[in-house]
Write a protein that holds these residues in place. Sequence first.
Motif, PDB file in Angstrom:
ATOM      1  N   ILE A 139     -10.891  -4.367   1.418  1.00 47.61           N
ATOM      2  CA  ILE A 139     -10.042  -5.045   2.398  1.00 47.61           C
ATOM      3  C   ILE A 139      -8.643  -4.458   2.275  1.00 47.61           C
ATOM      4  O   ILE A 139      -8.121  -4.322   1.167  1.00 47.61           O
ATOM      5  N   HIS A 140      -8.039  -4.094   3.394  1.00 49.76           N
ATOM      6  CA  HIS A 140      -6.690  -3.532   3.352  1.00 49.76           C
ATOM      7  C   HIS A 140      -5.692  -4.460   4.048  1.00 49.76           C
ATOM      8  O   HIS A 140      -5.806  -4.706   5.251  1.00 49.76           O
ATOM      9  N   PRO A 141      -4.704  -4.960   3.301  1.00 49.54           N
ATOM     10  CA  PRO A 141      -3.625  -5.730   3.924  1.00 49.54           C
ATOM     11  C   PRO A 141      -2.617  -4.763   4.540  1.00 49.54           C
ATOM     12  O   PRO A 141      -1.804  -4.155   3.847  1.00 49.54           O
ATOM     13  N   CYS A 172      -0.787   0.400   4.012  1.00 57.46           N
ATOM     14  CA  CYS A 172      -1.529  -0.634   3.304  1.00 57.46           C
ATOM     15  C   CYS A 172      -0.599  -1.181   2.232  1.00 57.46           C
ATOM     16  O   CYS A 172       0.050  -0.428   1.522  1.00 57.46           O
ATOM     17  N   GLN A 176      -1.401  -2.752  -0.438  1.00 52.83           N
ATOM     18  CA  GLN A 176      -1.998  -2.675  -1.764  1.00 52.83           C
ATOM     19  C   GLN A 176      -1.331  -1.485  -2.450  1.00 52.83           C
ATOM     20  O   GLN A 176      -1.482  -0.337  -2.010  1.00 52.83           O
ATOM     21  N   HIS A 219      -3.121   1.646  -3.099  1.00 47.78           N
ATOM     22  CA  HIS A 219      -3.548   2.379  -1.909  1.00 47.78           C
ATOM     23  C   HIS A 219      -2.363   3.115  -1.281  1.00 47.78           C
ATOM     24  O   HIS A 219      -2.458   4.292  -0.954  1.00 47.78           O
ATOM     25  N   PHE A 233      -2.020   6.013   1.551  1.00 46.59           N
ATOM     26  CA  PHE A 233      -2.277   5.095   2.656  1.00 46.59           C
ATOM     27  C   PHE A 233      -0.976   4.654   3.323  1.00 46.59           C
ATOM     28  O   PHE A 233      -0.595   3.469   3.274  1.00 46.59           O
TER      29      PHE A 233
HETATM   30 CU   LIG Z   1      -5.488  -0.730   1.133  1.00 49.56          CU
END
Ligand SMILES: [Cu+2]
Length: 498
Positions: free
Chosen positions: A429-431, A481, A483, A486, A491
């Motif tokens: 899951i990517h916020p 993202c 995270q 990430h 990302f």
């Molecule tokens: Cu992510």
Amino acid sequence: MSGFHPSRRDFLKAAGVAAGTALLSPPDLLTQSPVAVAPPSGGPADYTLTIATKPIELAPNRIVSVTTYNGQFPGPLLRLKEGERITVDIHNQTDTPEQLHWHGQFLSTDVDGAAEEGTPFIPPHGSRRISLVPKPSGLRFYHTHVRAGANFADGQYSGQVGPVYIEPKQHPGNYDREVFLTLKEFQPTLSRGGDMAMDFLSPAQTVAQLKNSGESRMKASLAKGMPHGYEVGYESFAINGRMLGHGEPVRVKPGERVLFHVLNGSATEIRSLALPGHSFSVIAMDGNPLPKPVRVPGLWLGTAERISAIVEMNHPGAWVMGDLADDDRHHGMGIVVEYAGYKGKPQWIPPKPFKWNYAHFGNSGATSAQPDEVFEMLFEKRNAALEGFNQWTINGVAYPMDQMMAAPSFHVREGKRYRIRMRNASDDIHPIHLHRHSFELTRIAGQPTSGVVKDVVMVGGYQEAELDFVANNPGLTLFHCHQQLHMDFGFMTLFDYV
Ligand SMILES: [Cu+2]
């Protein structure tokens, strides 16, 4: 979903891998971007934030040394007024350049706090005075925006998180008082392979093409003898910097309506929160009012997401308000809610299972406005591609790790409405966060919606999501993202105004 896995951690220790080992050097920040040193002048600033490494007592005999704002965790709550200019002195008492990002505000690139957009660094043992006009109203926050890479003392693995509340011109709801909760983990450790909760998002259906693509890439990587890429876990979990049972309880009276402002200040984790016997009436997401309040049994928040929710105190007792994950709660992710006169051992009772669907908080059906242009984005993982760390790409491009300001990949014109169609070909899951703008959710895993305005949205594994934004704040705009593991490993991407 997170963290504490003695067997895995012991294995890594035996293998000689420790958190903080510089497997990859972070980019040389000072040589990559212009540094402007503006010594504060012209009288005292309205606010002063000092970045320094300090001991934080999470619990008796659990003292960690982390970089903080003003020596405390979380950093001081800044209550600002929408549209009223403030000055802030930021002092950096550490040995490394810093960035202070004002998450969720509509600022210019010189103060937003992202080197990728050109914000000057606050130099080591230096200062910077900034001036900004807070907006929009609601729950925002400030946090460091440097890349940590494999150094888990840096970036958001540190204690550099603090809440901001921008007073709206109109009172947002009928409540008796406010309580701010900042959820954050400490003492990060490396682990292999994810154990992220995946089954809480709704709609649940995945896209076969994305799944096939992601799984075949993973299979090919493992067949070549690659291990699973590193993940991060944590030893200590805390709300407002205190592990469950070691902070001041939230003391309430029957009949009170308490407005909780919940901030997920994690570097990497998705969090949940429930209070036995009570429900949450969510009035705002990421600080932005919902079309109408929505009652839910518990909350889920991706990294950097915020929820403002009213809880009616109608179930007297002493309760644990905590994460749904037993392991994380047992390691501190909770806070005691105590009714007057109830002194017993706080009880935890899990809520009935529930799913988290963003569309549930909006209007059913599509947004009325159509975009001028649609950007397609495909998110992919290159398993363990960077010295054991996963590399992340958007449309096949990883943001350069040795560069601050990369060439923008997406171009917008002021005043136009854009739709970003995100397709996640990974099982994580990517916020996803867009700087300096808000966006409206328009489709979640195939379900159309409107009216939910946010600045972070979780995109489920092998799922699609769409968001619309209006290009109304010229300047370089970072999309990434949230995270930390990430974003640091590729990302991110930039929008520019043309
Ligand atoms: Cu992510």
